[in-house]
Write an enzyme that holds these catalytic residues in place. Sequence first.
Site, PDB file in Angstrom:
ATOM      1  N   HIS A  67      -5.207  33.255  -7.683  1.00 55.97           N
ATOM      2  CA  HIS A  67      -4.831  33.487  -6.559  1.00 55.97           C
ATOM      3  C   HIS A  67      -4.748  32.399  -5.488  1.00 55.97           C
ATOM      4  CE1 HIS A  67      -4.341  36.541  -3.645  1.00 55.97           C
ATOM      5  NE2 HIS A  67      -4.335  35.953  -3.045  1.00 55.97           N
ATOM      6  N   GLU A  68      -5.481  31.838  -6.033  1.00 55.09           N
ATOM      7  CA  GLU A  68      -5.440  30.346  -4.786  1.00 55.09           C
ATOM      8  C   GLU A  68      -4.319  29.482  -4.953  1.00 55.09           C
ATOM      9  OE1 GLU A  68      -6.486  31.374  -1.908  1.00 55.09           O
ATOM     10  OE2 GLU A  68      -7.624  32.949  -2.379  1.00 55.09           O
ATOM     11  N   HIS A  71      -1.095  30.234  -4.692  1.00 56.48           N
ATOM     12  CA  HIS A  71      -0.206  29.760  -3.346  1.00 56.48           C
ATOM     13  C   HIS A  71      -0.058  28.602  -3.397  1.00 56.48           C
ATOM     14  CE1 HIS A  71      -1.054  33.705  -0.451  1.00 56.48           C
ATOM     15  NE2 HIS A  71      -2.772  33.509  -1.348  1.00 56.48           N
TER      16      HIS A  71
END
Length: 156
Positions: A67-68, A71
């Site tokens: 997820h990170e 980003h």
Amino acid sequence: MDSIKLQNLIEQISLQYFNRPFLHEAKINRRMTTTGGRYHLDDHHIEINAHFLAPQYHEYLIGIIKHELCHYHLHLLKRGYRHRDRDFKVLLKKAGGSRYAPDIGLRRQKKFNYIYICERCGLQYPRMRRINTRRYRCGKCKGHLHLEQNLKAKNK
């Protein structure tokens, strides 16, 4: 897991799922409770919640790292890196990252110390602090309130 192992894991996942290197720093944040991780736009480092580094949460940790990294890579490519952006949603699904951090029991439960009840309609008002029952009335029927339970006194 220490910060060096975390750094290596993030670099490995970045190459394996995104075909791009992770060139910045990975940090462990011991104060996080409600989020699994955080990507910082200013210096591009990633913080991971220390609670997810335990062996029993390894699968959750992989999803949080993906997820990170979504980003991270989208921001560096100057594409839509926010949760609401289509680019982010597509890449997250492709990489198999988690959309939300799972609740592993770190969020605080609200505990109410007082329960007030309306004398007319019976509506309950759980409160953390005592209230002046001569000053406040029921919001539904304007009836008088009375203290039903003082949970604070029971716990002592």
